[in-house]
Design a protein around this motif. Structure first.
Motif, PDB file in Angstrom:
ATOM      1  N   THR A  59     119.827 -27.721  -8.078  1.00  0.00           N
ATOM      2  CA  THR A  59     121.193 -27.828  -7.579  1.00  0.00           C
ATOM      3  C   THR A  59     121.448 -29.219  -7.017  1.00  0.00           C
ATOM      4  O   THR A  59     122.452 -29.852  -7.334  1.00  0.00           O
ATOM      5  CB  THR A  59     121.470 -26.759  -6.501  1.00  0.00           C
ATOM      6  OG1 THR A  59     121.275 -25.466  -7.077  1.00  0.00           O
ATOM      7  CG2 THR A  59     122.881 -26.872  -5.959  1.00  0.00           C
ATOM      8  N   HIS A  91     128.532 -25.884   1.811  1.00  0.00           N
ATOM      9  CA  HIS A  91     129.572 -24.850   1.852  1.00  0.00           C
ATOM     10  C   HIS A  91     130.451 -24.916   0.605  1.00  0.00           C
ATOM     11  O   HIS A  91     130.862 -23.892   0.064  1.00  0.00           O
ATOM     12  CB  HIS A  91     130.410 -24.982   3.127  1.00  0.00           C
ATOM     13  CG  HIS A  91     131.149 -26.271   3.236  1.00  0.00           C
ATOM     14  ND1 HIS A  91     130.510 -27.478   3.451  1.00  0.00           N
ATOM     15  CD2 HIS A  91     132.459 -26.565   3.133  1.00  0.00           C
ATOM     16  CE1 HIS A  91     131.407 -28.453   3.483  1.00  0.00           C
ATOM     17  NE2 HIS A  91     132.593 -27.923   3.293  1.00  0.00           N
ATOM     18  N   ALA A 112     128.340 -23.593  -2.391  1.00  0.00           N
ATOM     19  CA  ALA A 112     128.244 -22.128  -2.342  1.00  0.00           C
ATOM     20  C   ALA A 112     129.555 -21.497  -2.791  1.00  0.00           C
ATOM     21  O   ALA A 112     129.555 -20.505  -3.528  1.00  0.00           O
ATOM     22  CB  ALA A 112     127.888 -21.676  -0.929  1.00  0.00           C
ATOM     23  N   TRP A 113     130.677 -22.064  -2.343  1.00  0.00           N
ATOM     24  CA  TRP A 113     131.978 -21.535  -2.748  1.00  0.00           C
ATOM     25  C   TRP A 113     132.155 -21.663  -4.261  1.00  0.00           C
ATOM     26  O   TRP A 113     132.636 -20.736  -4.922  1.00  0.00           O
ATOM     27  CB  TRP A 113     133.099 -22.283  -2.018  1.00  0.00           C
ATOM     28  CG  TRP A 113     134.443 -21.714  -2.324  1.00  0.00           C
ATOM     29  CD1 TRP A 113     135.060 -20.683  -1.682  1.00  0.00           C
ATOM     30  CD2 TRP A 113     135.329 -22.126  -3.368  1.00  0.00           C
ATOM     31  NE1 TRP A 113     136.282 -20.439  -2.271  1.00  0.00           N
ATOM     32  CE2 TRP A 113     136.474 -21.304  -3.313  1.00  0.00           C
ATOM     33  CE3 TRP A 113     135.275 -23.113  -4.359  1.00  0.00           C
ATOM     34  CZ2 TRP A 113     137.531 -21.433  -4.193  1.00  0.00           C
ATOM     35  CZ3 TRP A 113     136.331 -23.234  -5.238  1.00  0.00           C
ATOM     36  CH2 TRP A 113     137.440 -22.408  -5.146  1.00  0.00           C
ATOM     37  N   GLU A 156     129.791 -21.775  -6.568  1.00  0.00           N
ATOM     38  CA  GLU A 156     128.926 -20.801  -7.231  1.00  0.00           C
ATOM     39  C   GLU A 156     129.562 -19.417  -7.198  1.00  0.00           C
ATOM     40  O   GLU A 156     129.541 -18.691  -8.188  1.00  0.00           O
ATOM     41  CB  GLU A 156     127.547 -20.766  -6.570  1.00  0.00           C
ATOM     42  CG  GLU A 156     126.675 -21.938  -6.931  1.00  0.00           C
ATOM     43  CD  GLU A 156     125.285 -21.845  -6.319  1.00  0.00           C
ATOM     44  OE1 GLU A 156     125.027 -20.950  -5.478  1.00  0.00           O
ATOM     45  OE2 GLU A 156     124.452 -22.686  -6.675  1.00  0.00           O
ATOM     46  N   THR A 157     130.145 -19.035  -6.069  1.00  0.00           N
ATOM     47  CA  THR A 157     130.824 -17.748  -5.946  1.00  0.00           C
ATOM     48  C   THR A 157     132.029 -17.690  -6.878  1.00  0.00           C
ATOM     49  O   THR A 157     132.263 -16.678  -7.565  1.00  0.00           O
ATOM     50  CB  THR A 157     131.264 -17.513  -4.482  1.00  0.00           C
ATOM     51  OG1 THR A 157     130.102 -17.546  -3.652  1.00  0.00           O
ATOM     52  CG2 THR A 157     131.968 -16.186  -4.316  1.00  0.00           C
ATOM     53  N   PHE A 158     132.791 -18.775  -6.917  1.00  0.00           N
ATOM     54  CA  PHE A 158     133.968 -18.870  -7.780  1.00  0.00           C
ATOM     55  C   PHE A 158     133.581 -18.680  -9.246  1.00  0.00           C
ATOM     56  O   PHE A 158     134.204 -17.897  -9.976  1.00  0.00           O
ATOM     57  CB  PHE A 158     134.638 -20.225  -7.555  1.00  0.00           C
ATOM     58  CG  PHE A 158     135.891 -20.451  -8.343  1.00  0.00           C
ATOM     59  CD1 PHE A 158     137.028 -19.682  -8.122  1.00  0.00           C
ATOM     60  CD2 PHE A 158     135.950 -21.463  -9.303  1.00  0.00           C
ATOM     61  CE1 PHE A 158     138.189 -19.903  -8.841  1.00  0.00           C
ATOM     62  CE2 PHE A 158     137.103 -21.686 -10.026  1.00  0.00           C
ATOM     63  CZ  PHE A 158     138.224 -20.900  -9.799  1.00  0.00           C
ATOM     64  N   HIS A 183     130.917 -17.228 -10.391  1.00  0.00           N
ATOM     65  CA  HIS A 183     130.453 -15.839 -10.558  1.00  0.00           C
ATOM     66  C   HIS A 183     131.642 -14.895 -10.712  1.00  0.00           C
ATOM     67  O   HIS A 183     131.641 -14.017 -11.576  1.00  0.00           O
ATOM     68  CB  HIS A 183     129.585 -15.435  -9.367  1.00  0.00           C
ATOM     69  CG  HIS A 183     129.126 -14.019  -9.421  1.00  0.00           C
ATOM     70  ND1 HIS A 183     128.155 -13.589 -10.297  1.00  0.00           N
ATOM     71  CD2 HIS A 183     129.517 -12.924  -8.728  1.00  0.00           C
ATOM     72  CE1 HIS A 183     127.973 -12.291 -10.140  1.00  0.00           C
ATOM     73  NE2 HIS A 183     128.778 -11.860  -9.189  1.00  0.00           N
ATOM     74  N   HIS A 184     132.673 -15.071  -9.882  1.00  0.00           N
ATOM     75  CA  HIS A 184     133.849 -14.196  -9.955  1.00  0.00           C
ATOM     76  C   HIS A 184     134.645 -14.393 -11.242  1.00  0.00           C
ATOM     77  O   HIS A 184     135.321 -13.468 -11.694  1.00  0.00           O
ATOM     78  CB  HIS A 184     134.760 -14.410  -8.740  1.00  0.00           C
ATOM     79  CG  HIS A 184     134.253 -13.764  -7.497  1.00  0.00           C
ATOM     80  ND1 HIS A 184     134.113 -12.416  -7.339  1.00  0.00           N
ATOM     81  CD2 HIS A 184     133.814 -14.308  -6.344  1.00  0.00           C
ATOM     82  CE1 HIS A 184     133.638 -12.142  -6.160  1.00  0.00           C
ATOM     83  NE2 HIS A 184     133.435 -13.275  -5.523  1.00  0.00           N
ATOM     84  N   GLN A 187     129.543 -19.199 -16.241  1.00  0.00           N
ATOM     85  CA  GLN A 187     129.867 -20.607 -16.499  1.00  0.00           C
ATOM     86  C   GLN A 187     130.839 -20.786 -17.668  1.00  0.00           C
ATOM     87  O   GLN A 187     131.785 -21.560 -17.582  1.00  0.00           O
ATOM     88  CB  GLN A 187     128.587 -21.396 -16.744  1.00  0.00           C
ATOM     89  CG  GLN A 187     128.806 -22.889 -16.782  1.00  0.00           C
ATOM     90  CD  GLN A 187     127.496 -23.653 -16.842  1.00  0.00           C
ATOM     91  OE1 GLN A 187     126.431 -23.077 -16.908  1.00  0.00           O
ATOM     92  NE2 GLN A 187     127.583 -24.953 -16.817  1.00  0.00           N
TER      93      GLN A 187
END
Length: 125
Positions: A55, A81, A84-85, A87-89, A91-92, A96
């Motif tokens: 990363t 931060h 992490a946001w 990566e979450t975005f 994922h949602h 990729q």
């Protein structure tokens, strides 16, 4: 400061010293192997340290090199931060590929809106 404390806790001053004492690493930075050794001493597994290394390597200036610098580690810690946001975005959005397609579609839409606004604005003058 927070950054100095974080680097001290993670023993990166020792990693930097080890990198300076090793000729091949001196110009390149900290290798994955050295990074893993330093983090293993603090109880972080090889898999977790490898993911963290990749990363940091990916977000450093000019993309991945296979080596990271203390500056790259600081950048990643300062922006953890945001990473992490993101990566979450991703994922949602469904991964990729789906994220890339959604962002390209959003960019195309934004471009068409910009063009329409420019046409309306030029028509006013």
């Amino acid at each position: 400061g927070t950054m100095k404390g974080a680097l001290k806790v993670l023993r990166f001053s020792r990693a930097a010293q080890m990198a300076r004492n090793s000729r091949p690493l001196q110009a390149s930075g900290i290798s994955l192997r050295l990074f893993q050794r330093v983090l293993l001493a603090d109880g972080i597994t090889f898999d977790d340290s490898k993911r963290l290394f990749r990363t940091i390597d990916a977000v450093q200036t000019y993309g991945p090199h296979g080596f990271i610098s203390l500056q790259s580690i600081r950048y990643a810690l300062d922006n953890a931060h945001i990473l992490a946001w993101l990566e979450t975005f991703v994922h949602h959005l469904g991964g990729q590929s789906a994220a890339r397609a959604s962002l390209e579609e959003a960019a195309t839409f934004a471009s068409s809106v910009r063009s329409a606004c420019t046409e309306v604005t030029e028509g006013l003058y």
